[in-house]
Write a protein that holds these residues in place. Structure first.
Motif, PDB file in Angstrom:
ATOM      1  N   GLU A  58      -1.400 -53.598 -78.469  1.00 22.38           N
ATOM      2  CA  GLU A  58      -2.228 -54.186 -79.515  1.00 22.38           C
ATOM      3  C   GLU A  58      -2.246 -53.289 -80.759  1.00 22.38           C
ATOM      4  OE1 GLU A  58      -3.386 -57.101 -79.521  1.00 22.38           O
ATOM      5  OE2 GLU A  58      -4.702 -57.047 -81.268  1.00 22.38           O
ATOM      6  N   LYS A  59      -2.298 -51.970 -80.497  1.00 25.35           N
ATOM      7  CA  LYS A  59      -2.324 -50.988 -81.592  1.00 25.35           C
ATOM      8  C   LYS A  59      -1.075 -51.103 -82.469  1.00 25.35           C
ATOM      9  CE  LYS A  59      -1.560 -46.458 -81.120  1.00 25.35           C
ATOM     10  NZ  LYS A  59      -1.709 -45.134 -80.508  1.00 25.35           N
ATOM     11  N   TYR A  60       0.078 -51.236 -81.803  1.00 23.89           N
ATOM     12  CA  TYR A  60       1.338 -51.338 -82.545  1.00 23.89           C
ATOM     13  C   TYR A  60       1.430 -52.685 -83.282  1.00 23.89           C
ATOM     14  CZ  TYR A  60       3.032 -47.037 -80.444  1.00 23.89           C
ATOM     15  OH  TYR A  60       3.170 -45.744 -80.096  1.00 23.89           O
ATOM     16  N   ARG A  61       0.865 -53.745 -82.634  1.00 21.05           N
ATOM     17  CA  ARG A  61       0.917 -55.078 -83.248  1.00 21.05           C
ATOM     18  C   ARG A  61       0.105 -55.095 -84.546  1.00 21.05           C
ATOM     19  NH1 ARG A  61      -1.622 -59.537 -83.872  1.00 21.05           N
ATOM     20  NH2 ARG A  61      -3.529 -58.834 -82.852  1.00 21.05           N
ATOM     21  N   LYS A  62      -1.103 -54.438 -84.466  1.00 22.82           N
ATOM     22  CA  LYS A  62      -1.964 -54.392 -85.650  1.00 22.82           C
ATOM     23  C   LYS A  62      -1.297 -53.638 -86.797  1.00 22.82           C
ATOM     24  CE  LYS A  62      -6.518 -54.840 -83.576  1.00 22.82           C
ATOM     25  NZ  LYS A  62      -7.689 -54.105 -83.099  1.00 22.82           N
ATOM     26  N   LYS A  63      -0.536 -52.589 -86.450  1.00 22.51           N
ATOM     27  CA  LYS A  63       0.152 -51.795 -87.485  1.00 22.51           C
ATOM     28  C   LYS A  63       1.450 -52.462 -87.937  1.00 22.51           C
ATOM     29  CE  LYS A  63      -1.494 -47.224 -86.119  1.00 22.51           C
ATOM     30  NZ  LYS A  63      -1.123 -45.937 -85.517  1.00 22.51           N
ATOM     31  N   GLU A  64       1.752 -53.586 -87.310  1.00 17.56           N
ATOM     32  CA  GLU A  64       2.976 -54.342 -87.609  1.00 17.56           C
ATOM     33  C   GLU A  64       4.222 -53.480 -87.446  1.00 17.56           C
ATOM     34  OE1 GLU A  64       2.344 -56.050 -91.427  1.00 17.56           O
ATOM     35  OE2 GLU A  64       1.088 -57.652 -90.643  1.00 17.56           O
ATOM     36  N   LYS A 101      -3.940 -52.248 -74.615  1.00 16.99           N
ATOM     37  CA  LYS A 101      -4.515 -51.613 -75.816  1.00 16.99           C
ATOM     38  C   LYS A 101      -3.441 -50.966 -76.675  1.00 16.99           C
ATOM     39  CE  LYS A 101      -9.086 -50.388 -74.055  1.00 16.99           C
ATOM     40  NZ  LYS A 101      -9.879 -49.256 -73.538  1.00 16.99           N
TER      41      LYS A 101
END
Lengths: 243, 269
Positions: B239-245, B236
């Motif tokens: 994923e959070k960091y990936r979404k924020k690029e 999770k």
């Protein structure tokens, strides 16, 4: 009882090791006696009649009011009190052992003045020495009562030193040992009677040796002892019943 | 009686501030029990209530056996000698000083030394010797090694183990997790006047095993996470960091130490 007696003996030894009590119970009173005794008897030859009494009142007042309270505050104003309680010693033992020890020291100091004054300054020895020592004991006990009260009232050493001076200076100045108290304004003469020194001087000078002088000393001691008892009770009240 | 100490629903307030909010604990006979907590958690108040040193508002305390107390902050008159102090308190306790125990604590070498001339370690040893003069069955130690050097700590730990071997119950307050881990069979961790954990150090370690510290370092700085389920939570987080690029420069995952776990419990994190 064995622990109590051992405690008194131990306190007596600790008082000798403590330079501050030696200074206030022996060194300063005896130096004052040596200097002022010479001055008094040279400018007022008649003062030799009451030199022993006046110097004794001065010495006892200094030893009791200046010397004893800081030693008491060292016990009751610090963790020493908790240490005594935690290790099974009753709360009153510090007060009583220190008072009894100081009584012995002040009696010795008074004895030195009594022994030396006739030789050094041709002072008159009080008549009836056993009775003199009984009166002296009453005076020392009353003075130690006030000392005990002061030592237990204030825990801060700096404030306590000031409090001791506030008690000691008027006690001596208004006692009649420097000049007759009859020369003082009325209210100051009455104020002097609040302290044991004034009654002690009258008592030791054989100006009076009856109930009229003993009773005030008894009342002063009784009042001080009552305050000490209340303060001890308050101290024990902040903690639970012990063992 | 199986327990040396039983405390039920102990409550204590100072003015309007409630410092003990219903403490319950049992200390078995012959065990070393540790009370831990950060400053102000209520360790010393709890101990002082059990010792009989402090009144409490409500609750029940039962202590089976004679007690000996080593206080956290203690002192003796400056001019008393160590030997004199031992004899004085032995007399007040109607007991004879035990030469073997005094030797074990190194008191004979301090016999003639004045209290004011003793080092912190020597004072601690003397305080413990005094606490033992009455031959107590239950011994309270409040921060027994505070201010001691390594040698002093080791020496005092040995003495505490020796007391346990003699069958005595020891209850000690500390904020030093490693010390408690070495000495205590069971511990209670206090937080805000309540017991946050009570059990063995093994139980605490087992609980600790479920916690992980995760540190994520990005261009913007460092973020810290504490999670129980590493697989699910780490996914999770990433994923959070990936979404924020956001680029992750470094990622650290640590199983927390016993000390970290204690801090989490003690501070209620």
């Amino acid at each position: 009882m064995e622990a109590f007696l051992y405690g008194i003996g131990l306190q007596f030894k600790m008082d000798i090791r403590s330079r501050s009590l030696l200074v206030t119970c022996y060194l300063v009173p005896l130096l004052f006696f040596a200097v002022m005794g010479g001055i008094f008897t040279s400018i007022m030859p008649d003062s030799g009649d009451t030199l022993i009494q006046s110097m004794t009142v001065m010495g006892v007042s200094m030893g009791a009011l200046i010397g004893v309270p800081p030693s008491l505050a060292e016990i009751y104003g610090t963790d020493v009190r908790k240490m005594y309680q935690a290790n099974g010693a009753p709360l009153w033992c510090g007060l009583i052992t220190l008072t009894v020890s100081a009584f012995i020291h002040l009696l010795i100091m008074s004895g030195i003045i009594l022994a030396v004054a006739p030789v050094m300054f041709h002072a008159e020895v009080p008549a009836g020495l056993p009775f003199h020592f009984m009166k002296l004991s009453a005076f020392i006990i009353a003075s130690l009562g006030i000392a005990g009260m002061l030592g237990m009232l204030e825990k801060n050493q700096a404030k306590l030193t000031m409090l001791c001076q506030v008690a000691f200076l008027p006690s001596i100045l208004l006692s009649g040992i420097m000049f007759p108290s009859s020369l003082l304004p009325g209210f100051l003469e009455k104020l002097g009677k609040v302290f044991p020194a004034a009654w002690g001087y009258v008592l030791l000078s054989n100006k009076g040796a009856g109930i009229g002088e003993i009773l005030p000393l008894g009342i002063i001691f009784g009042g001080a002892a009552l305050v000490c008892a209340v303060l001890l009770r308050r101290m024990s009240g902040s903690y639970g019943t012990w063992r | 009686m199986k327990y040396a100490i039983q405390v039920s629903n102990l409550r204590k307030s100072y003015g309007s501030k409630e410092v003990l909010k219903g403490i319950n604990l049992q200390v078995k006979k012959g065990e070393i029990f540790g009370i831990l907590g950060v400053n102000g958690a209520g360790k010393t108040t709890t101990l002082e209530c059990i010792e009989g040193f402090r009144r409490y508002d409500s609750g029940e305390i039962r202590v089976d056996g004679k007690i000996g107390i080593q206080l956290q902050s203690a002192s003796l008159p400056a001019y008393i000698k160590a030997g004199e102090a031992v004899r004085l308190f032995a007399k007040w306790n109607h007991a004879e000083p035990d030469p073997a125990r005094l030797s074990a604590l190194g008191i004979p070498e301090l016999e003639k030394k004045r209290y004011m001339g003793l080092s912190t370690g020597q004072k601690r040893r003397l305080h413990l010797a005094l606490a033992l003069t009455g031959n107590p069955a239950v011994i309270f130690l409040d921060e027994p090694t505070a201010g001691l050097d390594v040698e002093g700590r080791i020496s005092l730990h040995k003495e505490i183990f020796r007391l346990k071997k003699q069958g005595r119950t020891i209850i000690m307050a500390s904020h030093d997790m490693s010390e408690v881990e070495n000495l205590c069979g069971r511990i209670a961790i206090l937080n805000g006047g309540k017991i946050a954990f009570c059990g063995t150090t093994e139980e605490l370690a087992a609980k600790l095993g479920r916690h992980y510290d995760i540190r994520v370092i990005t261009e913007l700085g460092e973020d810290a996470y504490c999670v129980e389920d590493i697989r699910e939570e780490l996914t999770k987080i990433l994923e959070k960091y990936r979404k924020k690029e956001m680029n992750i420069l470094d990622l650290k995952v640590n199983r927390g130490t016993l000390e970290q776990h204690f801090i989490r419990l003690a501070k209620g994190v």
